[in-house]
Design a protein around this motif. Structure first.
Motif, PDB file in Angstrom:
ATOM      1  N   LEU A  85       0.846  -1.193   0.000  1.00 29.91           N
ATOM      2  CA  LEU A  85       0.000   0.000   0.000  1.00 29.91           C
ATOM      3  C   LEU A  85       0.880   1.242   0.000  1.00 29.91           C
ATOM      4  CD1 LEU A  85      -2.456  -1.257   2.743  1.00 29.91           C
ATOM      5  CD2 LEU A  85      -3.020  -0.936   0.336  1.00 29.91           C
ATOM      6  N   SER A  86       0.474   2.242  -0.803  1.00 23.60           N
ATOM      7  CA  SER A  86       1.285   3.456  -0.890  1.00 23.60           C
ATOM      8  C   SER A  86       1.087   4.307   0.354  1.00 23.60           C
ATOM      9  CB  SER A  86       0.877   4.271  -2.115  1.00 23.60           C
ATOM     10  OG  SER A  86      -0.383   4.862  -1.867  1.00 23.60           O
ATOM     11  N   ALA A  87       2.016   5.224   0.575  1.00 27.67           N
ATOM     12  CA  ALA A  87       1.949   6.082   1.751  1.00 27.67           C
ATOM     13  C   ALA A  87       0.683   6.921   1.750  1.00 27.67           C
ATOM     14  CB  ALA A  87       3.183   6.987   1.805  1.00 27.67           C
ATOM     15  N   GLY A  88       0.310   7.417   0.578  1.00 31.78           N
ATOM     16  CA  GLY A  88      -0.861   8.285   0.483  1.00 31.78           C
ATOM     17  C   GLY A  88      -2.126   7.533   0.841  1.00 31.78           C
ATOM     18  N   GLU A  89      -2.234   6.344   0.285  1.00 29.63           N
ATOM     19  CA  GLU A  89      -3.417   5.547   0.561  1.00 29.63           C
ATOM     20  C   GLU A  89      -3.490   5.186   2.042  1.00 29.63           C
ATOM     21  OE1 GLU A  89      -5.967   2.452  -1.605  1.00 29.63           O
ATOM     22  OE2 GLU A  89      -3.858   1.968  -1.838  1.00 29.63           O
ATOM     23  N   TRP A  90      -2.304   4.871   2.586  1.00 29.77           N
ATOM     24  CA  TRP A  90      -2.264   4.498   4.003  1.00 29.77           C
ATOM     25  C   TRP A  90      -2.709   5.656   4.884  1.00 29.77           C
ATOM     26  CZ3 TRP A  90      -2.650   0.244   6.408  1.00 29.77           C
ATOM     27  CH2 TRP A  90      -2.443   0.223   7.792  1.00 29.77           C
ATOM     28  N   GLN A  91      -2.336   6.860   4.482  1.00 26.14           N
ATOM     29  CA  GLN A  91      -2.709   8.033   5.260  1.00 26.14           C
ATOM     30  C   GLN A  91      -4.223   8.101   5.436  1.00 26.14           C
ATOM     31  OE1 GLN A  91      -0.539   9.879   6.934  1.00 26.14           O
ATOM     32  NE2 GLN A  91      -2.433  10.663   7.849  1.00 26.14           N
ATOM     33  N   GLU A  92      -4.933   7.833   4.342  1.00 30.43           N
ATOM     34  CA  GLU A  92      -6.405   7.871   4.407  1.00 30.43           C
ATOM     35  C   GLU A  92      -6.937   6.803   5.346  1.00 30.43           C
ATOM     36  OE1 GLU A  92      -8.655   7.759   0.729  1.00 30.43           O
ATOM     37  OE2 GLU A  92      -7.115   9.080  -0.159  1.00 30.43           O
ATOM     38  N   ILE A  93      -6.410   5.593   5.185  1.00 35.74           N
ATOM     39  CA  ILE A  93      -6.857   4.491   6.045  1.00 35.74           C
ATOM     40  C   ILE A  93      -6.588   4.834   7.495  1.00 35.74           C
ATOM     41  CG2 ILE A  93      -6.359   2.104   6.704  1.00 35.74           C
ATOM     42  CD1 ILE A  93      -5.836   1.476   3.782  1.00 35.74           C
ATOM     43  N   SER A  94      -5.375   5.325   7.726  1.00 37.64           N
ATOM     44  CA  SER A  94      -4.941   5.622   9.072  1.00 37.64           C
ATOM     45  C   SER A  94      -5.844   6.661   9.738  1.00 37.64           C
ATOM     46  CB  SER A  94      -3.500   6.093   8.990  1.00 37.64           C
ATOM     47  OG  SER A  94      -3.076   6.538  10.221  1.00 37.64           O
ATOM     48  N   THR A  95      -6.145   7.729   9.006  1.00 42.23           N
ATOM     49  CA  THR A  95      -7.004   8.775   9.560  1.00 42.23           C
ATOM     50  C   THR A  95      -8.382   8.220   9.891  1.00 42.23           C
ATOM     51  OG1 THR A  95      -5.850  10.296   8.111  1.00 42.23           O
ATOM     52  CG2 THR A  95      -7.871  11.120   9.135  1.00 42.23           C
ATOM     53  N   ALA A  96      -8.918   7.437   8.968  1.00 45.86           N
ATOM     54  CA  ALA A  96     -10.280   6.939   9.156  1.00 45.86           C
ATOM     55  C   ALA A  96     -10.354   5.953  10.318  1.00 45.86           C
ATOM     56  CB  ALA A  96     -10.756   6.272   7.868  1.00 45.86           C
ATOM     57  N   VAL A  97      -9.375   5.064  10.408  1.00 47.15           N
ATOM     58  CA  VAL A  97      -9.437   4.035  11.447  1.00 47.15           C
ATOM     59  C   VAL A  97      -9.159   4.645  12.818  1.00 47.15           C
ATOM     60  CG1 VAL A  97      -8.460   1.854  12.201  1.00 47.15           C
ATOM     61  CG2 VAL A  97      -8.898   2.223   9.800  1.00 47.15           C
ATOM     62  N   THR A  98      -8.301   5.661  12.856  1.00 44.16           N
ATOM     63  CA  THR A  98      -8.068   6.364  14.121  1.00 44.16           C
ATOM     64  C   THR A  98      -9.341   7.033  14.591  1.00 44.16           C
ATOM     65  OG1 THR A  98      -5.900   6.862  13.227  1.00 44.16           O
ATOM     66  CG2 THR A  98      -6.487   7.939  15.250  1.00 44.16           C
ATOM     67  N   ASN A 196      14.009  -3.304   2.127  1.00 46.57           N
ATOM     68  CA  ASN A 196      14.774  -2.111   2.452  1.00 46.57           C
ATOM     69  C   ASN A 196      14.636  -1.028   1.391  1.00 46.57           C
ATOM     70  OD1 ASN A 196      15.886  -2.676   4.956  1.00 46.57           O
ATOM     71  ND2 ASN A 196      17.324  -4.117   4.015  1.00 46.57           N
ATOM     72  N   ASP A 197      14.723  -1.446   0.121  1.00 47.20           N
ATOM     73  CA  ASP A 197      14.693  -0.456  -0.959  1.00 47.20           C
ATOM     74  C   ASP A 197      13.374   0.298  -1.011  1.00 47.20           C
ATOM     75  OD1 ASP A 197      17.147  -1.362  -1.474  1.00 47.20           O
ATOM     76  OD2 ASP A 197      16.651  -2.458  -3.328  1.00 47.20           O
ATOM     77  N   LEU A 198      12.286  -0.430  -0.722  1.00 52.98           N
ATOM     78  CA  LEU A 198      10.979   0.214  -0.833  1.00 52.98           C
ATOM     79  C   LEU A 198      10.678   1.112   0.370  1.00 52.98           C
ATOM     80  CD1 LEU A 198       8.858  -2.708  -2.272  1.00 52.98           C
ATOM     81  CD2 LEU A 198       9.381  -0.537  -3.376  1.00 52.98           C
ATOM     82  N   VAL A 482       3.485  -1.164   4.090  1.00 48.19           N
ATOM     83  CA  VAL A 482       3.089   0.217   3.904  1.00 48.19           C
ATOM     84  C   VAL A 482       4.346   0.995   3.537  1.00 48.19           C
ATOM     85  CG1 VAL A 482       2.186   2.266   5.027  1.00 48.19           C
ATOM     86  CG2 VAL A 482       1.178   0.021   5.511  1.00 48.19           C
ATOM     87  N   LEU A 483       4.325   1.598   2.361  1.00 48.67           N
ATOM     88  CA  LEU A 483       5.518   2.310   1.895  1.00 48.67           C
ATOM     89  C   LEU A 483       5.556   3.697   2.535  1.00 48.67           C
ATOM     90  CD1 LEU A 483       5.386   1.288  -1.862  1.00 48.67           C
ATOM     91  CD2 LEU A 483       6.173  -0.002   0.124  1.00 48.67           C
TER      92      LEU A 483
END
Lengths: 858, 332
Positions: A85-98, A196-198, A482-483
């Motif tokens: 999952l990309s960082a941007g997408e994760w941000q949305e999930i994270s905000t909503a689940v919090t 590591n690279d990602l 989560v990148l």
């Protein structure tokens, strides 16, 4: 260039694909990983798959399936390919689940407090007062910081349009975070460079925040907070995880009976007495936690716990009563509750939910039954989801009648369409399979508010068209990557809690139950070790050809029988005659062969027969069982060896091994046992738990040695040539003997070495002297009176005059005084040691297994 | 003292004799009579032997007084003695008729039974009460909602609704229908202390038609809640020796149980007691201890012990009425 993996990857248009965009292109966050995968050789991938499988077996990552009649541990299923999952997408999930965590916590505060949601009609009282999860005695309790949920998990699924939905809330004591951690540990080693690279975000920080928060809110009153992890025990489906998390977080793993409430406080029963517990991270369902005020039939809980919570003397996480929110009907009311309690719009929708207790919802449900799935409103109904489109004729009418009769008990939900992600096929060289996935996301309370674990447990359906994902039903799992946009945060502990004055040196938090299990772990390891040596002595003589070996073989066999290591022979089985008969002078070669095959059968049974309790299979099972109960105390490496042995035995229980395989197995087993012993000597902290483990081992060994040598002196068959040699093998002393005497073994020097030599770790005197030393240390540590019951037996043994054996012709003697006198002394030692074991159990383990019982009077 | 009021002295003594010593005992007591508009507790004390190391008085979540204690020293016998002096005042329901006339003023007022019947007839139709309790009806009657659903000892099932249905004819006044249900239970069920235990399921009571006061109370609650009505379990006592010329009531010499049904009225809500064991509406002969959803919420002694093996339990309840300006107490 081999064809691309995509050429045979089936595409579906009716569901979202995590890796492929609608145009068939690999989505940007997946590209580097996919390119690597596409270029990987079948050998590389086979290697990776087998690594994953091996780690899981060896680490003993299991998941108990209730439905399995054998109750067997099932290995955890893990697909090597992560969900990315990309960082941007994760941000949305994270905000909503919090937000959802905040909301659910606020709902709990309200429902156990003012109940404005009920008074204002925003939530049906049936979902509270009619729900078993509403713990009436918890009303009015205010947990520290008004935090009810310390660890919360949301199950998410992605709909075809790419939006995430919440399909379930886990508020009781969410499971799976430990498995997520284990998945990460394995997969990050399968793809170390990509990982590591990602810039995949790390998980450790999340757990440290959780720890910090528990320590902060625990009512520690100036002490270093003692936090324990409360488990229902090894029968629970996720026990592996409880042990794993306890070790990871550094919390003692306790069962209800390890804790006791005195006055208003909770204590851990340890060897050194009661130790105050300040916080309990629980994996036990809340209604089972206190048989006094909650479920009276619970044998797993801690009587009086609720009173301690009420008095503010202990923090329980999640708070008792939080399972109330695990209702399939609740999501329908959350948007309103969010407006009311937080003044916010709910950020992530729940799957469409209609509670049939509302007349309009009931009519809607009946009308649209084909497109809905019917669930029980409450987890206690244990109802399997019913898919409306599968109901035909009578079944359909029946369901509608049930809905009308008790509408409050049912919920209708939209069918969830899972997104799909590629899984690596284990049946092909190189193939991706599309599999339905759901994501479990974890949230922890921290000083700075709720924080999401950057990752999670991705659960994978068993088939591509699943409507339902559950680990209980044969699903698999994935690591979740989560990148990060801006580098990986390296964790640092912000606050230091331990000062110099707080340094702890002894294992004072050992529960008596743990110590008892360590003691038996010591005894069973040694018991397996002893049995393996004896059977190895027998089997190795069986493979030696020629009649010369037979007398010695017969004497080993006799000793096995005398020590009750062999199963009772079948009365009808003519082949199984006693060793005495086999030695008869007039024996023909044919008869000899028959007897040998009888020995073989019985000795292999002593190794492999699970039914035969005193054999090796039975003892390894017991060893693993006690080990399982204290597995958080051992390193994972210890498990590898044991698990391998167990797996081999499972095969042998179906097909008996060849003698050579059996011998190899015994060698392996002795190796495992000596590596466990090495671990204990070299890696375990010298606390009381360690001391009990070693005492267990010494007691078992002295009992075995004295019994074996005593029987050796009494048996007639041991007078045969070659017997003293195997006696030395049995006590692992043959090399020492040869280096000392460089001659054929004789009785006098052999007994000197294996009975009287206090430098030989396999000698009787060595065991006794060490036991005396450990017991003295123990009584000093624990302040108990010293147990010196071994002293008289030791003194009697040391006063035995070995010179009496000097002129003895062992091959000729029968029931002679010197042999019998020494045998009597050894019998005495064995008996005194067994009594010592009982006495230790009485003194230190008696309250283990004490379970409170409910009484009622009208 | 209100001339119509009754005054009682109650001794409730519970003795556990354990086969082997109990090392830890924690107990919850619902042995202190709660204050009600019609009932005052004038004197009360609980003595516990052996002396508990930890003891606390508080209120439970239904507003009942609750005593908690723990004994952490080995003991082979536990005696809990509760002694109370209680005044109970008349509180039979008085409902005005729809035109506002008080039933006490009706011409047939001399007959208490007739007055009561008239009052019950003035209660609202039972269906309207169900509607006022359904989700969506405003205002939300929180207190009534607490006793509307299943609880550990009270199941909600169509069997119970079916059993009650003949008494709940369309538009029948609620309290009249409840009284009819009480009569039906009383006439069809047999009092039989041997037939059931605390764990006998309420559905089995319905099938076997026998049991004790707790069972009849649970059964009646199951019937009412299965219809969508709210009703609670009441734990208490009855007079041991009846006044001269009156029959001795069943359930004396032990704790007793009955039910209370929720009835909305023009002046607010009313909870009306019914005793299915004795087929009457409790008045000054019933002493209320506590109420909850069922027996489990208010069992007089509930505890968890460590050790003890088998135990013998002895419960003795003595209720003595105030006579001629004092109690004639039995010898201790």
């Amino acid at each position: 260039m081999p064809r691309t993996l995509l050429s045979i990857y089936p595409r579906k248009t009716d569901r979202f694909d995590e890796m492929l965009a609608a145009d068939g292109e690999v989505r940007p966050p997946w590209r580097p990983f996919f390119e690597h995968l596409n270029a990987a050789t079948p050998e590389q991938m086979r290697h990776r798959l087998s690594y994953v499988r091996r780690r899981i077996l060896e680490n003993g990552v299991t998941y108990n399936v209730y439905a399995d009649p054998k109750g067997a541990d099932r290995p955890w299923e893990l697909d090597p390919l992560p969900l990315i999952l990309s960082a941007g997408e994760w941000q949305e999930i994270s905000t909503a689940v919090t937000q959802r965590a905040r909301l659910l916590n606020a709902v709990l505060v309200d429902l156990y407090g003012e109940q404005t949601l009920l008074r204002d009609g925003a939530l049906p009282p049936a979902l509270v007062y009619g729900h078993n999860g509403f713990l009436w005695p918890c009303q009015g309790i205010r947990p520290p910081g008004d935090t009810w949920l310390h660890l919360y998990a949301a199950d998410l699924a992605r709909s075809p349009d790419g939006r995430w939905w919440v399909i379930a809330d886990r508020t009781q004591s969410p499971s799976g975070a430990g498995y997520a951690l284990e998945n990460r540990l394995i997969i990050s080693r399968v793809f170390p460079e990509q990982f590591n690279d990602l810039g995949v975000q790390h998980l450790a920080d999340f757990f440290h925040r959780l720890q910090e928060n528990l320590a902060q809110w625990a009512p520690h009153e100036g002490e270093i907070p003692l936090i324990v992890l409360l488990t229902p025990g090894p029968y629970n489906e996720t026990y592996f995880e409880h042990a794993y998390l306890a070790r990871y977080l550094g919390y003692p793993l306790v069962e209800g009976q390890d804790l006791t409430v005195r006055g208003d406080c909770v204590y851990l029963k340890t060897l050194t007495g009661l130790r105050r517990v300040h916080a309990i991270l629980r994996r036990l369902d809340d209604d089972f936690c206190d048989p006094l005020e909650l479920r009276g039939d619970s044998a797993l809980g801690v009587p009086g716990l609720l009173q301690a919570v009420r008095a503010g003397k202990v923090l329980v996480a999640n708070a008792l009563g939080s399972s109330l929110l695990e209702s399939a009907a609740l999501p329908g009311f959350l948007p309103g509750a969010c407006e009311r309690l937080l003044g916010e719009t709910l950020a992530m929708p729940s799957v469409g939910t209609w509670w049939c207790g509302e007349v309009a919802a009931l009519e809607f449900t009946i009308e649209h039954l084909d497109h809905l799935v019917i669930k029980g409103s409450f987890p206690s109904q244990r109802m399997d989801p019913v898919f409306g489109n599968e109901l035909k004729g009578d079944k359909r009418d029946e369901m509608i009648a049930r809905l009308r009769a008790r509408p409050q008990a049912y919920v209708a939900q939209e069918l969830v369409a899972f997104s799909q992600a590629p899984a690596w096929s284990t049946k092909h060289d190189r193939r991706l399979l599309p599999r339905g996935v759901a994501l479990r996301v974890y949230v922890a309370a921290t000083a700075a508010g709720y924080m999401v674990m950057p990752g999670g447990l991705t659960r994978v359906s068993a088939a591509s068209n699943a409507r339902y994902i559950a680990m209980q039903r044969g699903g698999s799992s994935k690591d979740t990557w989560v990148l990060s946009d801006d580098g990986v945060s390296t964790f640092s502990l912000i606050k230091h809690l331990v000062g110099k004055a707080d340094l702890v040196h002894s294992g004072s938090n050992l529960s008596s139950r743990v110590v008892e299990n360590l003691y038996w772990f010591g005894r069973y390891t040694e018991r397996c070790d002893d049995a393996a040596r004896l059977l190895r002595a027998g089997l190795s003589r069986l493979v030696e050809t020629g009649a010369d070996a037979t007398p010695a073989l017969a004497s080993v066999f006799d000793l096995c029988r005398a020590l009750k290591l062999l199963p009772e022979p079948d009365a009808d089985d003519a082949r199984l005659v006693t060793a005495i008969d086999a030695r008869a002078e007039h024996e023909s070669r044919l008869e000899l062969k028959v007897h040998r095959s009888g020995f073989e059968t019985q000795m292999l049974d002593a190794i492999c027969d699970e039914e035969w309790g005193d054999g090796i299979a039975g003892n390894i099972r017991r060893l693993l069982w006690v080990g399982t109960q204290v597995r958080e105390r051992f390193s994972l490496d210890n498990w590898h060896a044991l698990n391998r042995l167990q797996q081999k035995l499972q095969r042998y229980s179906k097909v008996r091994p060849e003698i050579s395989d059996a011998l190899a197995f015994l060698d392996q087993m002795l190796l495992a046992s000596s590596s466990l012993a090495g671990f204990a000597m070299d890696n375990m902290t010298r606390d009381d738990g360690w001391r009990f483990l070693i005492i267990g081992r010494r007691i078992e060994r002295v009992i075995f040695l004295s019994n074996a040598i005593s029987q050796f002196l009494r048996l007639e068959s041991t007078r045969a040539a070659g017997s003293i040699e195997w006696l030395l093998e049995l006590t692992d002393s043959i090399i020492t003997y040869r280096s000392r005497y460089m001659a054929q073994p004789e009785l006098l020097p052999a007994l000197d070495l294996i009975v009287f030599d206090n430098a030989n770790p396999h000698a009787v005197v060595f065991q006794l002297q060490n036991l005396v030393r450990y017991l003295r240390r123990l009584s000093r540590e624990l302040g108990d009176p010293h147990d010196d019951s071994l002293q008289p037996a030791l003194a009697r043994l040391l006063s035995f005059d070995l010179g009496r054996l000097e002129n003895l012709n062992f091959s000729e003697c029968r029931q002679c005084d010197p042999c019998l006198d020494l045998a009597d002394i050894l019998d005495d030692i064995s008996e005194v040691s067994a009594t010592l074991s009982d006495r230790l159990a009485m003194r230190y383990f008696t309250h283990v297994g004490d379970v409170g019982r409910q009484t009622l009077a009208a | 003292m209100n001339p119509a009021a009754a005054r009682y002295h109650v001794v409730h003594e519970t003795t556990y004799a354990y086969e082997s010593p109990v090392s830890v005992s924690r107990q919850l007591l619902h042995l202190t009579p709660r204050e009600c508009p019609w009932q005052s507790c004038l004197e009360h004390r609980i003595s516990i032997d052996p002396e508990p190391g930890f003891s606390r008085s508080q209120c439970d979540h239904f507003g009942n007084p609750l005593r908690l204690f723990a004994i952490e020293a080995a003991h082979s016998r536990l005696v809990v003695r509760s002694e109370s002096t209680i005044e109970v005042r008349p509180h039979l329901p008085v409902l005005p008729s729809a035109d506002g006339t008080d039933s006490r003023e009706t011409p047939s007022a001399e007959s208490a039974t007739a007055a009561l019947a008239a009052s019950l007839a003035h209660s609202p139709p039972w269906e309207s009460v169900c509607e006022s309790l359904a989700y969506g009806a405003m205002p939300v009657r929180i207190e009534a909602n607490r006793f509307l659903f299943e609880s550990p000892y009270v199941r909600v099932k169509h069997e119970f609704a079916a059993y009650a249905k003949p008494c709940f004819t369309p538009q029948r006044p609620l309290l009249e229908a409840v009284q009819a249900l009480m009569q039906r239970i009383h006439s069809e069920f047999e009092f039989d202390p041997e037939a059931t235990t605390v764990s006998t399921p309420v559905l089995k009571i319905l099938e076997d038609k026998r049991g004790v006061c707790q069972d009849f109370a649970h059964l009646m609650l199951a019937c009412l809640r299965s219809l969508g009505l709210s009703a609670r379990y009441v734990s208490g006592y009855l007079l041991t020796q009846p006044p001269p010329g009156q029959p001795r009531l069943v359930g004396a010499d032990a704790s007793h149980a009955w039910i209370s049904v929720y009835c909305p009225g023009p002046d607010g809500s009313l909870w009306v007691d019914f005793d299915p064991t004795n087929n009457l509406l409790p008045d000054t002969q019933h002493i209320t201890l506590a109420w909850g959803r069922d027996f489990g919420d208010v069992s007089p002694l509930r505890g968890v012990i460590l050790g003890g093996d088998e135990h013998e339990l002895d419960v003795a309840v003595t209720v003595t009425p105030w006579e001629n300006g004092g109690f004639i107490l039995p010898e201790a």
